[in-house]
Design an enzyme around this catalytic site. Structure first.
Site, PDB file in Angstrom:
ATOM      1  N   PHE A 127       0.669  -1.309   0.096  1.00  0.00           N
ATOM      2  CA  PHE A 127      -0.071  -0.092  -0.021  1.00  0.00           C
ATOM      3  C   PHE A 127       0.888   1.250  -0.064  1.00  0.00           C
ATOM      4  O   PHE A 127       1.839   1.540   0.924  1.00  0.00           O
ATOM      5  CB  PHE A 127      -1.072   0.019   1.383  1.00  0.00           C
ATOM      6  CG  PHE A 127      -1.855   1.323   1.064  1.00  0.00           C
ATOM      7  CD1 PHE A 127      -2.894   1.136   0.256  1.00  0.00           C
ATOM      8  CD2 PHE A 127      -1.565   2.302   1.957  1.00  0.00           C
ATOM      9  CE1 PHE A 127      -3.725   2.320   0.188  1.00  0.00           C
ATOM     10  CE2 PHE A 127      -2.462   3.509   1.678  1.00  0.00           C
ATOM     11  CZ  PHE A 127      -3.623   3.442   0.973  1.00  0.00           C
ATOM     12  N   ASP A 216       9.105   2.758   1.926  1.00  0.00           N
ATOM     13  CA  ASP A 216       8.060   3.363   2.421  1.00  0.00           C
ATOM     14  C   ASP A 216       7.927   3.112   3.948  1.00  0.00           C
ATOM     15  O   ASP A 216       7.217   1.847   4.425  1.00  0.00           O
ATOM     16  CB  ASP A 216       6.636   2.683   1.534  1.00  0.00           C
ATOM     17  CG  ASP A 216       5.640   3.496   2.019  1.00  0.00           C
ATOM     18  OD1 ASP A 216       5.612   4.380   2.933  1.00  0.00           O
ATOM     19  OD2 ASP A 216       4.504   3.483   1.035  1.00  0.00           O
ATOM     20  N   LYS A 245       2.496   9.894   8.325  1.00  0.00           N
ATOM     21  CA  LYS A 245       1.534   9.409   9.610  1.00  0.00           C
ATOM     22  C   LYS A 245       2.183   9.961  10.897  1.00  0.00           C
ATOM     23  O   LYS A 245       1.469  11.120  11.324  1.00  0.00           O
ATOM     24  CB  LYS A 245       1.388   7.857   9.438  1.00  0.00           C
ATOM     25  CG  LYS A 245       0.640   7.457   8.404  1.00  0.00           C
ATOM     26  CD  LYS A 245      -0.015   5.976   8.464  1.00  0.00           C
ATOM     27  CE  LYS A 245      -1.238   5.757   7.723  1.00  0.00           C
ATOM     28  NZ  LYS A 245      -0.751   5.105   6.499  1.00  0.00           N
TER      29      LYS A 245
HETATM   30  C1  LIG Z   1      -0.953   5.155   4.914  1.00  0.00           C
HETATM   31  C2  LIG Z   1       0.167   4.887   4.292  1.00  0.00           C
HETATM   32  C3  LIG Z   1       0.240   5.644   2.931  1.00  0.00           C
HETATM   33  C4  LIG Z   1      -0.582   6.924   2.483  1.00  0.00           C
HETATM   34  O1  LIG Z   1      -0.334   7.776   3.364  1.00  0.00           O
HETATM   35  P1  LIG Z   1      -1.609   9.183   3.191  1.00  0.00           P
HETATM   36  O2  LIG Z   1      -1.061  10.180   4.058  1.00  0.00           O
HETATM   37  O3  LIG Z   1      -3.046   8.470   3.363  1.00  0.00           O
HETATM   38  O4  LIG Z   1      -1.548   9.538   1.776  1.00  0.00           O
HETATM   39  C5  LIG Z   1       1.422   5.396   2.001  1.00  0.00           C
HETATM   40  N1  LIG Z   1       2.148   4.212   2.564  1.00  0.00           N
HETATM   41  C6  LIG Z   1       1.872   3.672   3.690  1.00  0.00           C
HETATM   42  C7  LIG Z   1       2.722   2.440   4.070  1.00  0.00           C
HETATM   43  C8  LIG Z   1       0.854   3.944   4.467  1.00  0.00           C
HETATM   44  O5  LIG Z   1       0.589   2.957   5.602  1.00  0.00           O
END
Ligand SMILES: *Cc1c(COP(=O)(O)O)cnc(C)c1O
Length: 392
Positions: A127, A216, A245
């Site tokens: 994701f 990520d 986050k």
């Molecule tokens: C939540 C998340 C995203 C996306 O972040 P947003 O602030 O909602 O755009 C991307 N990568 C990972 C691993 C995430 O958990």
């Protein structure tokens, strides 16, 4: 009729305020928050240091353009460089934007080397966000359906499968980068069987082939797995890391952090953001990092994560339907043998906030400030609910 677009299936509750790991609704009910706004509120709610720092900043100046110098932004970049061992930072406002920056950086890196159709390797179940490029990098067909044509330039391989990546290296010459989560959050809290070996292996393939290793850490970063960043469990450093986050404790901020050659790829005009790194957001980021350090919250995340899992394991021992309980610090997944979205509602009725991802995985992402009594209470209350749910 609500005037909000129908993008979320919301739980029937509205909160008014919080303190630490607790939230209160309009009726005065008190909830144990084991989700923390999906790994955002690491400091819990209404942390006095954060409230104080951002209140003072709001009174001085919320925003100026990146056309000008921003002292708070430079300080946060210095701090991120210090704690990551990396070199330079681009600030944006969210996780998907941080990943967009990384994806653009990798493409530019390729073009600078004369690769005209650069491709980035991404993982199954990944994701990376909801914008077109990050949705295309995401490994969830349900999330992508209806939004075709997707952005091209991604090659997908199974997660935690080094051989699959090596095979691509042997047959393709237009790959420029790997983008991977050290722990897959949305995908179901999947932790590589040997995280150090996997990430070191990917690092070596990147080095051998001149690819950028991009992590990520939007969910796994900022203390959640017991270290500042999950890669610090592995003895390797990526070329690029994305954050969001937990970085601003709820004030929107994202960051794309780079090291070595990757740190100097962007030049003026190649990327930017109106809000990115403004004085309010970067003050929130800097205060968050200082609080995590001063209050030893990384250590706490490791201890409390293990405590919660120990509690769950002993309470759920031998319970048919519980497949596996796994965690990296306070990223916790409890995989059941069946879809369990209903557990979220059951928990809400008992004033406990949890989440289910990948249909069958109960996910806990409590604030890093959770204490021992709260951790024990969480494990006790949740294990009762899981047993109840499985016996229905
Ligand atoms: C939540 C998340 C995203 C996306 O972040 P947003 O602030 O909602 O755009 C991307 N990568 C990972 C691993 C995430 O958990």
């Amino acid at each position: 009729m609500s005037h909000l677009m129908n993008t979320y299936s919301r739980q029937p509750v509205t909160f008014t305020h919080g303190e630490g790991v607790w939230l209160w609704d309009k009726e005065g009910n008190k909830y144990l928050d084991a989700l923390a706004g999906v790994a955002v509120n690491g400091l819990g709610h209404a942390h006095p240091k954060l409230v104080n720092a951002i209140s003072q900043q709001v009174a001085k100046m919320i925003h100026v353009s990146n056309i000008y110098g921003i002292a708070e932004q430079e300080k946060l970049a210095d701090k991120l460089a210090e704690i990551s061992g990396m070199d330079k930072v681009f600030f944006c406002n969210s996780g998907c934007e941080a990943n967009e920056a990384a994806i653009k950086l990798a493409r530019l890196y390729g073009h600078n080397k004369g690769i005209e159709t650069p491709e980035t390797i991404v993982m199954e179940r990944a994701f990376h966000g909801r914008t077109m490029a990050t949705l295309s990098a995401t490994g969830n067909r349900k999330a992508q359906a209806g939004f075709e044509p997707l952005v091209s330039g991604f090659i997908r391989v199974p997660y935690d499968d080094l051989e699959a990546v090596k095979q691509i290296a042997s047959r393709k010459n237009n790959v420029v980068a790997i983008l991977v989560e050290p722990v897959q959050g949305e995908g179901g809290v999947y932790i590589p069987a040997d995280m150090a070996a996997y990430l070191q292996g990917l690092r070596k393939v990147c080095d051998d082939n001149g690819w950028l290793m991009m992590l990520d850490e939007v969910q796994s970063g900022i203390g959640r797995t017991g270290t500042w960043f999950a890669f610090q469990h592995t003895g390797m450093t990526p070329d690029v890391m994305t954050l969001a986050k937990g970085l601003g404790s709820g004030v929107p901020i994202g960051a794309c952090v780079a090291k070595g050659a990757a740190a100097d790829i962007f030049t003026p005009g190649k990327h930017g953001s109106t809000f990115g790194g403004n004085p309010l957001a970067t003050t929130a980021g800097l205060t968050t990092l200082h609080a995590i350090q001063d209050e030893k919250l990384r250590e706490n995340a490791q201890k409390m994560g293990d405590l919660i899992c120990d509690g769950l394991r002993s309470a759920l021992k031998g319970v048919a339907g519980v497949m596996v309980i796994r965690n990296a610090g306070l990223m916790i997944g409890i995989e059941l043998d069946r879809p369990c979205a209903d557990l979220v509602k059951m928990a809400l009725e008992t004033k406990l906030l949890i989440n289910v991802t990948a249909e069958k995985v109960v996910r806990l992402l409590p604030p890093l400030v959770i204490n021992e009594a709260e951790a024990n209470e969480l494990a006790a209350r949740l294990s009762v609910l899981i047993k109840q749910f499985l016996s229905q």
